[in-house]
Design a protein around this motif. Structure first.
Motif, PDB file in Angstrom:
ATOM      1  N   LEU A   1       3.984   8.577 -32.116  1.00 55.75           N
ATOM      2  CA  LEU A   1       3.716   8.429 -30.683  1.00 55.75           C
ATOM      3  C   LEU A   1       2.223   8.347 -30.387  1.00 55.75           C
ATOM      4  O   LEU A   1       1.802   7.621 -29.464  1.00 55.75           O
ATOM      5  N   LYS A   2       1.409   9.040 -31.147  1.00 55.13           N
ATOM      6  CA  LYS A   2      -0.028   9.068 -30.860  1.00 55.13           C
ATOM      7  C   LYS A   2      -0.644   7.672 -30.937  1.00 55.13           C
ATOM      8  O   LYS A   2      -1.417   7.271 -30.056  1.00 55.13           O
ATOM      9  N   ASP A   3      -0.317   6.929 -31.954  1.00 54.63           N
ATOM     10  CA  ASP A   3      -0.843   5.557 -32.077  1.00 54.63           C
ATOM     11  C   ASP A   3      -0.256   4.652 -31.009  1.00 54.63           C
ATOM     12  O   ASP A   3      -0.947   3.805 -30.430  1.00 54.63           O
ATOM     13  N   LYS A   4       1.027   4.836 -30.749  1.00 61.75           N
ATOM     14  CA  LYS A   4       1.715   3.990 -29.779  1.00 61.75           C
ATOM     15  C   LYS A   4       1.120   4.126 -28.374  1.00 61.75           C
ATOM     16  O   LYS A   4       1.029   3.135 -27.624  1.00 61.75           O
ATOM     17  N   LEU A   5       0.700   5.337 -28.028  1.00 66.61           N
ATOM     18  CA  LEU A   5       0.207   5.596 -26.673  1.00 66.61           C
ATOM     19  C   LEU A   5      -1.307   5.533 -26.557  1.00 66.61           C
ATOM     20  O   LEU A   5      -1.872   5.920 -25.528  1.00 66.61           O
ATOM     21  N   ALA A   6      -1.982   5.030 -27.586  1.00 62.54           N
ATOM     22  CA  ALA A   6      -3.446   5.046 -27.601  1.00 62.54           C
ATOM     23  C   ALA A   6      -4.044   4.317 -26.397  1.00 62.54           C
ATOM     24  O   ALA A   6      -4.989   4.812 -25.755  1.00 62.54           O
ATOM     25  N   ASP A   7      -3.530   3.146 -26.063  1.00 64.22           N
ATOM     26  CA  ASP A   7      -4.080   2.378 -24.942  1.00 64.22           C
ATOM     27  C   ASP A   7      -3.790   3.054 -23.604  1.00 64.22           C
ATOM     28  O   ASP A   7      -4.645   3.083 -22.707  1.00 64.22           O
ATOM     29  N   TRP A   8      -2.582   3.586 -23.460  1.00 67.17           N
ATOM     30  CA  TRP A   8      -2.175   4.303 -22.241  1.00 67.17           C
ATOM     31  C   TRP A   8      -3.082   5.516 -22.025  1.00 67.17           C
ATOM     32  O   TRP A   8      -3.584   5.770 -20.923  1.00 67.17           O
ATOM     33  N   ALA A   9      -3.357   6.235 -23.108  1.00 63.70           N
ATOM     34  CA  ALA A   9      -4.217   7.418 -23.019  1.00 63.70           C
ATOM     35  C   ALA A   9      -5.662   7.028 -22.725  1.00 63.70           C
ATOM     36  O   ALA A   9      -6.352   7.691 -21.937  1.00 63.70           O
ATOM     37  N   ALA A  10      -6.138   5.958 -23.338  1.00 59.37           N
ATOM     38  CA  ALA A  10      -7.535   5.553 -23.178  1.00 59.37           C
ATOM     39  C   ALA A  10      -7.836   5.107 -21.750  1.00 59.37           C
ATOM     40  O   ALA A  10      -8.998   5.144 -21.311  1.00 59.37           O
ATOM     41  N   ASP A  11      -6.799   4.706 -21.014  1.00 61.50           N
ATOM     42  CA  ASP A  11      -7.006   4.243 -19.650  1.00 61.50           C
ATOM     43  C   ASP A  11      -7.257   5.401 -18.679  1.00 61.50           C
ATOM     44  O   ASP A  11      -7.856   5.209 -17.625  1.00 61.50           O
ATOM     45  N   VAL A  12      -6.827   6.606 -19.051  1.00 63.01           N
ATOM     46  CA  VAL A  12      -6.942   7.752 -18.146  1.00 63.01           C
ATOM     47  C   VAL A  12      -8.402   8.110 -17.864  1.00 63.01           C
ATOM     48  O   VAL A  12      -8.792   8.214 -16.691  1.00 63.01           O
ATOM     49  N   PRO A  13      -9.253   8.317 -18.865  1.00 61.15           N
ATOM     50  CA  PRO A  13     -10.653   8.645 -18.546  1.00 61.15           C
ATOM     51  C   PRO A  13     -11.378   7.525 -17.823  1.00 61.15           C
ATOM     52  O   PRO A  13     -12.313   7.787 -17.042  1.00 61.15           O
ATOM     53  N   LYS A  14     -10.970   6.286 -18.045  1.00 69.65           N
ATOM     54  CA  LYS A  14     -11.574   5.179 -17.309  1.00 69.65           C
ATOM     55  C   LYS A  14     -11.249   5.284 -15.823  1.00 69.65           C
ATOM     56  O   LYS A  14     -12.118   5.099 -14.953  1.00 69.65           O
ATOM     57  N   ARG A  15      -9.996   5.571 -15.527  1.00 67.79           N
ATOM     58  CA  ARG A  15      -9.595   5.722 -14.125  1.00 67.79           C
ATOM     59  C   ARG A  15     -10.274   6.933 -13.492  1.00 67.79           C
ATOM     60  O   ARG A  15     -10.676   6.898 -12.329  1.00 67.79           O
ATOM     61  N   MET A  16     -10.380   7.999 -14.272  1.00 70.09           N
ATOM     62  CA  MET A  16     -11.009   9.200 -13.731  1.00 70.09           C
ATOM     63  C   MET A  16     -12.487   8.953 -13.444  1.00 70.09           C
ATOM     64  O   MET A  16     -13.022   9.400 -12.420  1.00 70.09           O
ATOM     65  N   ALA A  17     -13.135   8.214 -14.311  1.00 74.61           N
ATOM     66  CA  ALA A  17     -14.544   7.884 -14.094  1.00 74.61           C
ATOM     67  C   ALA A  17     -14.700   7.020 -12.846  1.00 74.61           C
ATOM     68  O   ALA A  17     -15.649   7.194 -12.064  1.00 74.61           O
TER      69      ALA A  17
END
Length: 577
Positions: free
Chosen positions: A342-358
């Motif tokens: 799951l960690k590799d599969k969700l890498a892009d989904w997770a990476a988008d969170v700090p971008k949105r927060m910024a």
């Protein structure tokens, strides 16, 4: 076998000593005098408070910070009934409390005894269980029962009612009767896991998801599961959003933190819309968390993990219910999901969170660094973010103090570093909550405590500054001074328009001057550039409370942290964050 003749009051004190309780808060009366005398002789840490409700609030905050059982006492009648509001907070928030209540002499009951009332009928709906001591020899048994109920399942408050003749009477107790099970000194005393088949189904559902999102409530902290949430999120790359009570389930500064969701949010509500599976952990999904039952939108696939089976399906129907302890269940699921990629599969989904927060931070930067006077609440919270260390605790009173703190304050490590009274959202929690949290932080070796309260809430409990000063507690109280019952005035503004306010204004008061009479340090803060040095001075104080009287906006259109979803919508430009 050694037998000791002692009063019922001493037997009570001996049992509390066996449970190694922390500070106890109360106000004595004749019914419990033998207990007070025994507490003195045995060296229990008992602290006189000025209002029983505040004593129970202090016990609640101590228990929230430490996980240990909070203890409070009250005498017959008004002492007992004054506890009701605070006990409901603990009941709704799942906080382990034992409340020792004095009652009338049984030979004289219902003969117009002074202060007598149907106090157990009044208290019963406010607590998890009421235990009445009818026989002095049962004191050890019933105290053990009180702690067991308070710390098991979903924790909660328990009333131990002791008639005057029981407390003053004597009995020859055997030493072996004062033995307790140490697991009931703190909550959760026992942990359970969901059905194995249900866990397998949860693993399959989460492993198949493309955009799963965790929604964490206060149950995470009841379970002491923040580290498990963080480990689970990092092992799976699953983002985490939280309620006000769930803040700290993962550090707000963590790249997987989506922040607050529900009525007030940063980026979380949009992520909820986009998620294909929502994993709800220790959250009741009440009005605030669901934005009055509109979040999440209908049709979402929900997995709901909770220690209380009755909470599942109350506000929405989950696709899968997991009945069990948050920490134990998350640890098991993390191991199982570690084999599913799951960690590799969700890498892009997770990476988008700090971008949105910024992007969110950039969007609200003008408010977070607002130079205007009176002070913008967003600027005040942003200064707190800069000033407080990772191991600090922010206590937030009811009303918009909690809402602003929930939205803007950033915890820098996992754990209950944010303590709002969201079980009942009662106004007046700030100062007594600061007392309990400070004693809890001292026990656990944590950093400074700051209590955020409105001027209305502060007015209710000013007398407890005497308690805090007498105990030499060095914590900071920030009074959000808007000369109003701010939340009510803001709602009146939204619903009825400018100038149409009723019974929501307070007299202009300089609280920095007021608190000096209590022997506290008082600092008036009127401009944004005064906040940081005032906080530094407050945090440097080591022997007494400091009160920062922070003059914030009087404009009701700018009091709420975002649109309050009731009946009126506010134009986008009015949004603070």
């Amino acid at each position: 076998m050694t037998t000791n003749e002692m009063t019922g009051g001493e037997a009570l004190a001996r049992m509390l000593q066996a449970f190694e309780i922390g500070p106890m808060f109360g106000m004595g009366g004749f019914q419990l005098l033998p207990f007070y005398d025994a507490a003195r002789r045995l060296g229990l840490k008992h602290y006189l408070i000025n209002d029983e409700r505040c004593g129970a609030f202090a016990a609640d905050a101590y228990a929230k910070v430490t996980g240990r059982v909070g203890v409070v006492d009250a005498t017959l009648g008004p002492g007992a009934t004054n506890l009701v509001t605070a006990l409901v907070e603990s009941l709704n928030a799942g906080i382990p409390i034992v409340a020792l209540i004095g009652d009338s002499h049984r030979m004289h009951s219902w003969k117009n005894m002074t202060q007598e009332s149907r106090q157990l009928d009044i208290l019963r709906p406010a607590v998890k269980e009421v235990l009445r001591v009818e026989y002095i020899e049962r004191i050890p048994e019933l105290v053990r029962r009180a702690f067991a109920v308070a710390t098991s399942g979903r924790p909660g408050p328990v009333v131990l009612d002791v008639p005057e003749d029981i407390c003053h009477g004597t009995y020859g107790f055997d030493e072996e009767e004062f033995v307790v099970d140490p697991i009931h000194r703190a909550a959760p005393a026992l942990r359970s896991r969901p059905d194995a088949t249900a866990l397998d189904t949860a693993v399959d559902m989460l492993a198949s998801a493309e955009r799963p999102l965790m929604l964490c409530g206060g149950g995470v902290h009841i379970s002491r599961a923040a580290d498990s949430v963080t480990a689970f999120a990092e092992a799976t790359n699953m983002p985490v959003a939280h309620t006000m009570s769930g803040k700290g389930a993962i550090a707000c500064t963590h790249p997987l933190s989506a922040g607050l969701f529900g009525r007030y949010d940063r980026i979380a509500n949009k992520l909820i819309e986009e998620a294909d599976v929502l994993f709800v952990v220790g959250c009741k999904l009440g009005e605030i968390a669901t934005k009055r039952y509109t979040v999440p939108p209908k049709g979402k696939t929900v997995i709901h993990l909770d220690i209380v089976a009755e909470e599942m399906g109350r506000t929405l129907m989950p696709a899968l219910s997991l009945w069990g302890d948050a920490k134990a269940t998350l640890d098991e699921l993390r191991v199982a999901l570690g084999k599913r990629g799951l960690k590799d599969k969700l890498a892009d989904w997770a990476a988008d969170v700090p971008k949105r927060m910024a992007a969110w931070r950039q969007d609200v930067d003008g408010r977070l660094n607002d130079e205007s006077s009176p002070i913008n609440m967003a600027r005040l919270l942003n200064e707190l973010n800069k000033a407080l260390p990772a191991d600090a605790t922010l206590v937030a009173d009811g009303g918009f103090a909690a809402h602003w703190g929930g939205l803007v304050y950033d915890t820098k490590q996992a754990g209950r570093g944010f303590v709002p009274d969201r079980g009942f959202a009662s106004i007046g929690y700030g100062v007594p909550g600061g007392i309990g949290a400070t004693l809890g932080a001292r026990h656990d070796g944590l950093g400074p405590v700051v209590a955020l309260t409105g001027d209305g809430g502060f007015n209710m409990v000013l007398g407890e500054l005497e308690t805090a000063r007498r105990l030499g507690l060095a914590f900071t109280v920030i009074v959000v001074n808007n000369a109003a019952s701010g939340y009510v005035k803001a709602l009146q503004h939204l619903m009825y328009g400018e100038g149409n306010y009723q019974s929501s204004d307070l007299a202009e008061t300089n609280y920095a001057e007021v608190v000096s009479a209590f022997g506290c340090q008082g600092i008036r803060v009127e401009t944004p550039d005064e906040i940081a040095p005032a906080l530094a001075k407050a945090l440097a104080e080591t022997g007494r409370p400091t009160v920062l009287d922070v003059v914030v906006t009087r404009d009701p259109a700018k009091m709420l942290p975002a649109v309050d979803n009731r009946t009126v919508q506010v134009k986008k430009g009015d949004r603070v964050a």
